[in-house]
Scaffold this motif. Structure first.
Motif, PDB file in Angstrom:
ATOM      1  N   TYR A 189       1.121  -1.251   0.235  1.00  0.00           N
ATOM      2  CA  TYR A 189       0.132  -0.201   0.064  1.00  0.00           C
ATOM      3  C   TYR A 189       0.837   1.139  -0.053  1.00  0.00           C
ATOM      4  CZ  TYR A 189      -3.187   3.312   1.489  1.00  0.00           C
ATOM      5  OH  TYR A 189      -4.013   4.772   2.273  1.00  0.00           O
ATOM      6  N   ARG A 190       0.411   2.256  -0.994  1.00  0.00           N
ATOM      7  CA  ARG A 190       1.155   3.710  -0.775  1.00  0.00           C
ATOM      8  C   ARG A 190       0.125   4.734  -1.085  1.00  0.00           C
ATOM      9  NH1 ARG A 190       4.291   0.647  -0.165  1.00  0.00           N
ATOM     10  NH2 ARG A 190       6.312  -0.352  -1.191  1.00  0.00           N
ATOM     11  N   ALA A 191       0.581   6.273  -0.527  1.00  0.00           N
ATOM     12  CA  ALA A 191       0.298   7.310   0.113  1.00  0.00           C
ATOM     13  C   ALA A 191       0.635   8.367  -0.724  1.00  0.00           C
ATOM     14  CB  ALA A 191      -0.052   7.060   1.175  1.00  0.00           C
ATOM     15  N   LEU A 192      -0.024   9.047  -1.237  1.00  0.00           N
ATOM     16  CA  LEU A 192       0.500  10.229  -1.931  1.00  0.00           C
ATOM     17  C   LEU A 192      -0.214  11.529  -1.988  1.00  0.00           C
ATOM     18  CD1 LEU A 192      -0.002   9.921  -5.639  1.00  0.00           C
ATOM     19  CD2 LEU A 192      -1.065   8.640  -4.331  1.00  0.00           C
ATOM     20  N   SER A 193       0.417  12.749  -1.956  1.00  0.00           N
ATOM     21  CA  SER A 193      -0.203  13.710  -1.568  1.00  0.00           C
ATOM     22  C   SER A 193      -0.278  14.861  -3.171  1.00  0.00           C
ATOM     23  CB  SER A 193       0.189  14.594  -0.225  1.00  0.00           C
ATOM     24  OG  SER A 193      -0.613  15.740  -0.259  1.00  0.00           O
ATOM     25  N   LEU A 194      -0.816  14.846  -3.797  1.00  0.00           N
ATOM     26  CA  LEU A 194      -0.734  16.543  -4.743  1.00  0.00           C
ATOM     27  C   LEU A 194      -1.385  17.770  -4.537  1.00  0.00           C
ATOM     28  CD1 LEU A 194      -2.625  13.024  -7.390  1.00  0.00           C
ATOM     29  CD2 LEU A 194       0.715  14.480  -7.105  1.00  0.00           C
ATOM     30  N   ALA A 195      -0.282  18.496  -4.971  1.00  0.00           N
ATOM     31  CA  ALA A 195      -0.763  19.883  -4.493  1.00  0.00           C
ATOM     32  C   ALA A 195      -1.859  20.406  -5.976  1.00  0.00           C
ATOM     33  CB  ALA A 195       0.357  21.410  -4.324  1.00  0.00           C
ATOM     34  N   LEU A 196      -3.126  20.375  -5.593  1.00  0.00           N
ATOM     35  CA  LEU A 196      -3.950  21.031  -6.984  1.00  0.00           C
ATOM     36  C   LEU A 196      -3.324  22.663  -7.526  1.00  0.00           C
ATOM     37  CD1 LEU A 196      -7.372  20.968  -5.198  1.00  0.00           C
ATOM     38  CD2 LEU A 196      -5.637  19.338  -6.495  1.00  0.00           C
ATOM     39  N   PRO A 197      -3.013  22.895  -8.662  1.00  0.00           N
ATOM     40  CA  PRO A 197      -2.966  24.380  -9.309  1.00  0.00           C
ATOM     41  C   PRO A 197      -3.467  24.999  -9.132  1.00  0.00           C
ATOM     42  CG  PRO A 197      -4.243  22.707 -10.937  1.00  0.00           C
ATOM     43  CD  PRO A 197      -3.575  21.515  -9.318  1.00  0.00           C
ATOM     44  N   SER A 198      -5.219  24.926  -8.842  1.00  0.00           N
ATOM     45  CA  SER A 198      -5.868  26.173  -8.455  1.00  0.00           C
ATOM     46  C   SER A 198      -6.488  26.079  -7.488  1.00  0.00           C
ATOM     47  CB  SER A 198      -6.729  27.237  -9.291  1.00  0.00           C
ATOM     48  OG  SER A 198      -7.283  25.717 -10.570  1.00  0.00           O
ATOM     49  N   GLU A 246       5.750   1.738  -6.036  1.00  0.00           N
ATOM     50  CA  GLU A 246       6.571   3.494  -5.618  1.00  0.00           C
ATOM     51  C   GLU A 246       5.744   3.562  -7.423  1.00  0.00           C
ATOM     52  OE1 GLU A 246       8.303   4.310  -3.922  1.00  0.00           O
ATOM     53  OE2 GLU A 246       7.106   2.751  -2.206  1.00  0.00           O
ATOM     54  N   ASN A 247       6.664   3.160  -9.111  1.00  0.00           N
ATOM     55  CA  ASN A 247       6.346   3.565  -9.679  1.00  0.00           C
ATOM     56  C   ASN A 247       4.874   3.919  -9.741  1.00  0.00           C
ATOM     57  OD1 ASN A 247       8.827   3.013 -10.351  1.00  0.00           O
ATOM     58  ND2 ASN A 247       7.494   0.718 -12.050  1.00  0.00           N
ATOM     59  N   LEU A 248       3.870   3.181  -9.119  1.00  0.00           N
ATOM     60  CA  LEU A 248       2.045   3.890  -9.008  1.00  0.00           C
ATOM     61  C   LEU A 248       2.648   5.248  -8.404  1.00  0.00           C
ATOM     62  CD1 LEU A 248       0.271   0.999  -8.369  1.00  0.00           C
ATOM     63  CD2 LEU A 248       1.050   1.509 -10.331  1.00  0.00           C
ATOM     64  N   THR A 249       2.768   4.964  -7.809  1.00  0.00           N
ATOM     65  CA  THR A 249       2.891   7.038  -6.681  1.00  0.00           C
ATOM     66  C   THR A 249       3.169   7.695  -7.559  1.00  0.00           C
ATOM     67  OG1 THR A 249       4.971   6.778  -5.995  1.00  0.00           O
ATOM     68  CG2 THR A 249       3.819   5.697  -5.098  1.00  0.00           C
ATOM     69  N   GLY A 250       3.859   7.914  -8.947  1.00  0.00           N
ATOM     70  CA  GLY A 250       4.250   9.032 -10.203  1.00  0.00           C
ATOM     71  C   GLY A 250       3.549   8.489 -11.241  1.00  0.00           C
ATOM     72  N   MET A 251       2.010   7.889 -11.431  1.00  0.00           N
ATOM     73  CA  MET A 251       1.857   7.497 -12.071  1.00  0.00           C
ATOM     74  C   MET A 251       0.222   8.963 -12.374  1.00  0.00           C
ATOM     75  SD  MET A 251      -0.641   4.302 -13.394  1.00  0.00           S
ATOM     76  CE  MET A 251      -1.833   4.243 -11.718  1.00  0.00           C
ATOM     77  N   PHE A 252       0.015   9.865 -11.185  1.00  0.00           N
ATOM     78  CA  PHE A 252      -0.488  10.442 -11.098  1.00  0.00           C
ATOM     79  C   PHE A 252       0.293  12.306 -10.982  1.00  0.00           C
ATOM     80  CE2 PHE A 252      -1.884   6.289  -8.857  1.00  0.00           C
ATOM     81  CZ  PHE A 252      -3.148   6.082  -9.605  1.00  0.00           C
ATOM     82  N   ARG A 253      -0.913  13.106 -11.869  1.00  0.00           N
ATOM     83  CA  ARG A 253      -0.995  14.229 -11.381  1.00  0.00           C
ATOM     84  C   ARG A 253      -1.907  14.813 -11.581  1.00  0.00           C
ATOM     85  NH1 ARG A 253      -0.955  17.736 -16.019  1.00  0.00           N
ATOM     86  NH2 ARG A 253      -0.791  16.872 -17.765  1.00  0.00           N
ATOM     87  N   VAL A 254      -2.510  16.097 -10.607  1.00  0.00           N
ATOM     88  CA  VAL A 254      -3.799  16.859 -11.332  1.00  0.00           C
ATOM     89  C   VAL A 254      -3.236  17.677 -12.690  1.00  0.00           C
ATOM     90  CG1 VAL A 254      -4.848  18.825 -10.601  1.00  0.00           C
ATOM     91  CG2 VAL A 254      -3.688  17.248  -8.749  1.00  0.00           C
ATOM     92  N   ASP A 255      -4.276  17.792 -13.598  1.00  0.00           N
ATOM     93  CA  ASP A 255      -4.234  18.556 -14.829  1.00  0.00           C
ATOM     94  C   ASP A 255      -5.430  19.599 -14.654  1.00  0.00           C
ATOM     95  OD1 ASP A 255      -3.763  17.946 -17.614  1.00  0.00           O
ATOM     96  OD2 ASP A 255      -6.228  18.905 -17.386  1.00  0.00           O
ATOM     97  N   HIS A 256      -5.528  19.767 -14.146  1.00  0.00           N
ATOM     98  CA  HIS A 256      -6.268  20.997 -13.938  1.00  0.00           C
ATOM     99  C   HIS A 256      -7.820  20.882 -12.631  1.00  0.00           C
ATOM    100  CE1 HIS A 256      -9.386  19.220 -16.591  1.00  0.00           C
ATOM    101  NE2 HIS A 256     -10.091  19.882 -17.195  1.00  0.00           N
ATOM    102  N   VAL A 257      -8.206  21.984 -11.947  1.00  0.00           N
ATOM    103  CA  VAL A 257      -9.662  21.949 -11.177  1.00  0.00           C
ATOM    104  C   VAL A 257     -11.300  22.693 -11.686  1.00  0.00           C
ATOM    105  CG1 VAL A 257     -10.413  22.119  -9.054  1.00  0.00           C
ATOM    106  CG2 VAL A 257      -8.192  22.187  -9.654  1.00  0.00           C
TER     107      VAL A 257
END
Length: 265
Positions: A189-198, A246-257
């Motif tokens: 199990y892995r956790a990640l946090s993503l900042a939102l661009p807006s 570990e690779n899966l934690t780099g699979m996600f990014r926020v595109d837009h809100v």
């Protein structure tokens, strides 16, 4: 003197920025849904199942037939640092590219100006160790979506399948990449946090949609590089499964809100 004036101006701007953020949050009230859309792609392109043309490492050409994964334990943090934790028993979801179920709806989120989102990939040990009877409806949902091994082995956090050819082999071979925690013996199990661009604005009138760009190429070609020609079936693997996690934690990014009125998407 100039340095003193500059420092004073910086302090005023900082206080003003905090004040504006606080004032903005205070103007939001009520509760509403917050939607997270998982836009599945591959190395910058749309991901279309059962279509050739996706290249992994070592010139391996992929035809992807399945991409399912579990996301869980959602948290939202406001611009002022307040954390909203979604109720744990309701915080397990399956993203299924085959069925088109690619969004998560968080219900009754309190009003706020949310600046980041956190979630887990898979099912945490705390939940799993509650036993089959402690999984609620999610256990049957996972079974229906082929996201379970036998109970003792646990959940599949990722179910990634298809076929591939290589630079030296034109005949297609099948691949299966299933990753999970394998019961309580190996925790992937892995956790990640993503900042939102807006900021995502939630209120009784505002129902935001956070669009996540998901890059499936990272499954095999991320922090660790894995070759399907070397091993085309990866399931209970003490070495490769943690690398995929570990690779899966780099699979996600926020595109837009998208901050829309309640009832819009």
């Amino acid at each position: 003197m100039k340095k003193y004036i500059l420092n004073s101006l910086m302090a005023i701007l900082t206080i003003s920025s905090i004040s504006c953020s606080t004032d903005s949050e205070e103007q939001l009230s009520g509760h509403n849904d917050l939607v997270i859309e998982f836009d599945n792609g591959f190395n910058g392109n749309d991901l279309l199942l059962n279509t050739s043309g996706y290249e992994s490492i070592n010139q391996e050409q992929l035809k992807i037939s399945r991409l399912n994964y579990i996301v869980s334990n959602f948290k939202l943090t406001t611009a002022s640092g307040t954390v909203f934790t979604y109720p744990k028993n309701d915080s397990y979801f399956i993203i299924n590219k085959e069925t088109g179920h690619t969004e998560v709806v968080l219900k009754e989120v309190p009003a706020g100006e949310y600046a980041s989102i956190s979630f887990g990939i898979g099912v945490d040990q705390e939940k799993y160790l509650q036993g089959a009877e402690g999984q609620g409806d999610f256990l049957s949902l996972a079974e229906a979506n082929e996201m379970m091994w036998a109970w003792q082995a646990g959940y599949k956090f990722l179910n990634y399948e298809g076929s591939f050819t290589t630079a030296t082999t034109a005949e297609a071979q099948n691949f299966k990449v299933h990753m999970g925690s394998h019961g309580s013996s190996l925790d992937n199990y892995r956790a990640l946090s993503l900042a939102l661009p807006s900021s995502a604005l939630v209120s009784s009138e505002l129902k935001p949609v956070i669009h996540l760009a998901v890059d499936a190429s990272k499954i095999l070609n991320g922090q660790y590089q894995l070759s399907l020609e070397e091993k085309s079936v990866i399931m209970v693997d003490e070495n490769k499964s943690p690398q995929i996690a570990e690779n899966l934690t780099g699979m996600f990014r926020v595109d837009h809100v998208h901050n829309g009125a309640s009832g819009t998407h």
